[in-house]
Design a protein around this motif. Structure first.
Motif, PDB file in Angstrom:
ATOM      1  N   UNK A 165       0.910  -1.456   0.362  1.00  0.00           N
ATOM      2  CA  UNK A 165       0.849   0.094   0.127  1.00  0.00           C
ATOM      3  C   UNK A 165       0.846   1.350  -0.155  1.00  0.00           C
ATOM      4  N   UNK A 166       2.403   1.333   0.211  1.00  0.00           N
ATOM      5  CA  UNK A 166       2.669   2.266   0.980  1.00  0.00           C
ATOM      6  C   UNK A 166       4.124   2.924  -0.317  1.00  0.00           C
ATOM      7  N   UNK A 214      15.060  -7.686  -2.397  1.00  0.00           N
ATOM      8  CA  UNK A 214      15.445  -7.022  -3.278  1.00  0.00           C
ATOM      9  C   UNK A 214      14.598  -5.982  -3.971  1.00  0.00           C
ATOM     10  N   UNK A 215      13.031  -6.076  -2.957  1.00  0.00           N
ATOM     11  CA  UNK A 215      12.313  -4.257  -3.105  1.00  0.00           C
ATOM     12  C   UNK A 215      12.623  -3.504  -2.814  1.00  0.00           C
ATOM     13  N   UNK A 216      13.358  -3.253  -1.215  1.00  0.00           N
ATOM     14  CA  UNK A 216      13.223  -2.464   0.027  1.00  0.00           C
ATOM     15  C   UNK A 216      15.152  -1.984  -1.077  1.00  0.00           C
ATOM     16  N   UNK A 217      16.201  -2.713  -1.150  1.00  0.00           N
ATOM     17  CA  UNK A 217      16.569  -2.490  -2.024  1.00  0.00           C
ATOM     18  C   UNK A 217      16.354  -1.431  -3.299  1.00  0.00           C
ATOM     19  N   UNK A 263      16.554   2.365  -2.593  1.00  0.00           N
ATOM     20  CA  UNK A 263      17.915   2.762  -1.810  1.00  0.00           C
ATOM     21  C   UNK A 263      16.899   3.988  -1.007  1.00  0.00           C
ATOM     22  N   UNK A 264      16.672   3.412  -0.141  1.00  0.00           N
ATOM     23  CA  UNK A 264      16.210   4.265   1.500  1.00  0.00           C
ATOM     24  C   UNK A 264      15.058   5.317   0.884  1.00  0.00           C
ATOM     25  N   UNK A 265      14.846   5.454  -0.758  1.00  0.00           N
ATOM     26  CA  UNK A 265      14.007   6.567  -0.753  1.00  0.00           C
ATOM     27  C   UNK A 265      12.642   6.178  -0.937  1.00  0.00           C
ATOM     28  N   UNK A 266      11.662   6.362   0.464  1.00  0.00           N
ATOM     29  CA  UNK A 266      10.131   5.991   0.485  1.00  0.00           C
ATOM     30  C   UNK A 266       9.435   6.611  -1.109  1.00  0.00           C
ATOM     31  N   UNK A 311      11.135   1.938   6.065  1.00  0.00           N
ATOM     32  CA  UNK A 311      12.332   0.823   4.899  1.00  0.00           C
ATOM     33  C   UNK A 311      13.466   0.818   5.265  1.00  0.00           C
ATOM     34  N   UNK A 312      13.881   0.660   7.152  1.00  0.00           N
ATOM     35  CA  UNK A 312      15.231   0.016   7.036  1.00  0.00           C
ATOM     36  C   UNK A 312      14.188  -0.648   8.017  1.00  0.00           C
TER      37      UNK A 312
END
Length: 487
Positions: A275-276, A341-344, A347-350, A425-426
């Protein structure tokens, strides 16, 4: 098989299997429709701000989700005991289904009807739903096993077919409830009403066709059947073989906790992540979040026959139940590699959003893991549990799933209490990685325990119609008494 059950078959299986398939299809439609929107409803804007939700934080919603789904799998222990000793499975299913329908409609009660009491009515709906589920869930699964004689190798295939019914319902639920909510301008409570209608359909099917296709199966409590079949039993309640088989159920249950604690992130953390943080646009159309809840069910409907066929084609080389469980755990870990992989990718940018294809890959491998574990687990319990406590042991099996759901909700809530999206995210990365590592280690450990667990099954994995005497002789050798044999 119950001698009073109709003997007609369809596609090589008793016709009663397909009645139970359809009944469970609509019950699972009801449950998964509600599950798909529960967390979204909790975190949605409150009515006074123009929304239809309760305005909870994500962490609060995920904790409640874990408690609710945990209780959903805890109460079958009580429901199984009541059915075994007093109600019988058929009556328990009817009572449970009626309570579940009532619970869904309570969740769908418009806020305007109960001003200032929205949360209380919500909790009441959950409580009624949980109670009904406890009566329904273990007993319909036990009745599938009751359609088959001991040693009938169609049993594993039957549970795979039954599992397809579960997932046809689950697939339809995400699509239908998402469309209904969208049609009513984001009103999640209309989704709960939709779920209640599905439960009513399940009840109607049971009322109309149960006697015709099930005969007397499930009418008499299992404890009474066992007592009638063993009138001269005066020895210890459980024989050594029965105790060994129950030990297998308990050990496998511990590994089941690990699998489902990870898998159930689908309705919690992964649902919120979708969702986010996921780009859900295809052309000019935004895919509803709830539709992703249907991926798992769609993959099961497509691949369940393939997996069942693979087990049959392997013949004598078919992996035993513990090895299948180990495969399921490793496949779960592979699915969470896709979430990493989705989080990577972000790259820390939501604000960048991740590709929805990571989610598709995760749900695919989670589904392959589920097909190696869940229907095999249900079949295993019906093979190993003593007759007189069959529904109770099925309830105990769901008790492990209850613990898994509670743990899964707690783990998901570690995403944080309203922190920044960068922090969330982290935290999500840590959760996904932790589950992947735990599942991998557990799968390897279970693989090396498999041979010992098969020994404790005392032939239940490979008994044929003509092998009962061999199993009986082993029972007598271990216990020194003939009267204790229960199966």
């Amino acid at each position: 098989m119950n001698p009073q059950a109709p003997q007609g078959t369809f596609m090589g299986h008793p016709k009663g299997l397909f009645l139970l398939f359809t009944t469970e299809l609509w019950e699972r439609f009801s449950y998964y429709a509600m599950r798909a929107i529960l967390v979204l409803y909790l975190v949605g804007q409150v009515h006074s701000q123009g929304g239809h939700g309760l305005g909870w934080t994500q962490a609060e919603a995920l904790k409640l989700y874990g408690i609710f789904t945990g209780l959903v799998y805890l109460t079958p222990l009580i429901g199984g005991w009541l059915a075994d000793n007093y109600l019988g499975q058929r009556k328990a299913i009817i009572i449970g289904g009626a309570l579940m329908a009532a619970g869904q409609f309570l969740l769908g009660t418009p806020h305007a009807w109960v001003p200032g009491m929205e949360t209380e009515v919500f909790y009441l709906g959950l409580a009624v739903l949980i109670a009904g589920n406890g009566l329904f869930k273990p007993n319909i699964s036990t009745m599938v096993g009751d359609l088959y004689e001991d040693g009938d190798h169609r049993r594993d295939g039957a549970f795979t077919i039954f599992y397809m019914g579960i997932n046809v319902g689950a697939f339809l639920s995400g699509i239908v409830v998402g469309s209904v909510v969208a049609a009513y301008d984001g009103n999640y409570q209309m989704g709960f009403v939709c779920a209640g209608i599905g439960m009513v359909a399940s009840l109607i099917i049971q009322f109309l066709f149960a006697q015709k296709y099930l005969g007397d199966i499930g009418r008499v409590p299992a404890a009474k059947l066992s007592q009638a079949a063993n009138q001269n039993v005066t020895k210890e309640p459980l024989t050594q073989v029965e105790r060994d088989r129950i030990k297998v159920i308990m050990v496998m249950g511990l590994f089941t906790i690990i699998f489902w604690a990870g898998f159930e992130q689908a309705g919690g953390l992964m649902n919120l992540f979708t969702n986010e943080f996921t780009d859900r646009m295809i052309g000019g159309f935004e895919v509803p979040t709830t539709w992703f809840q249907s991926l798992n069910a769609m993959f099961i409907v497509i691949f369940a026959p393939v997996i069942a066929s693979v087990w049959v084609r392997l013949g004598d080389r078919e992996p035993n139940s513990p090895v299948k469980f180990a495969m399921g755990l490793v496949l779960l870990a592979v699915g969470f590699l896709f979430m990493i992989g989705a989080v990577l990718e972000m790259n820390g940018d939501p604000t960048s959003k991740s590709s929805m294809w990571w989610l598709v890959g995760a749900y695919f491998f989670h589904t392959m893991g589920e097909l190696c574990l869940s229907p095999i687990g249900l079949s295993m319990v019906t093979k190993l549990a003593p007759l007189r406590i069959a529904s109770l042991m099925m309830g105990a099996w769901f008790l492990f799933v209850a613990a898994a759901n509670y743990i899964g909700g707690f783990v998901g809530s570690l995403i944080g209490h309203g922190g920044s999206q960068e922090e969330q995210l982290a935290n999500a990365m840590g959760i996904f990685a932790g589950i992947a590592i735990t599942a991998t280690v557990s799968g390897v450990l279970l693989y090396f325990m498999a041979d010992k667990l098969v020994d404790w099954m005392h032939g239940a994995e490979d008994a044929h119609h003509g092998d009962e005497d061999k199993v009986l002789q082993e029972e007598i050798a271990v216990t020194g008494e003939h009267e204790g044999v229960q199966r």
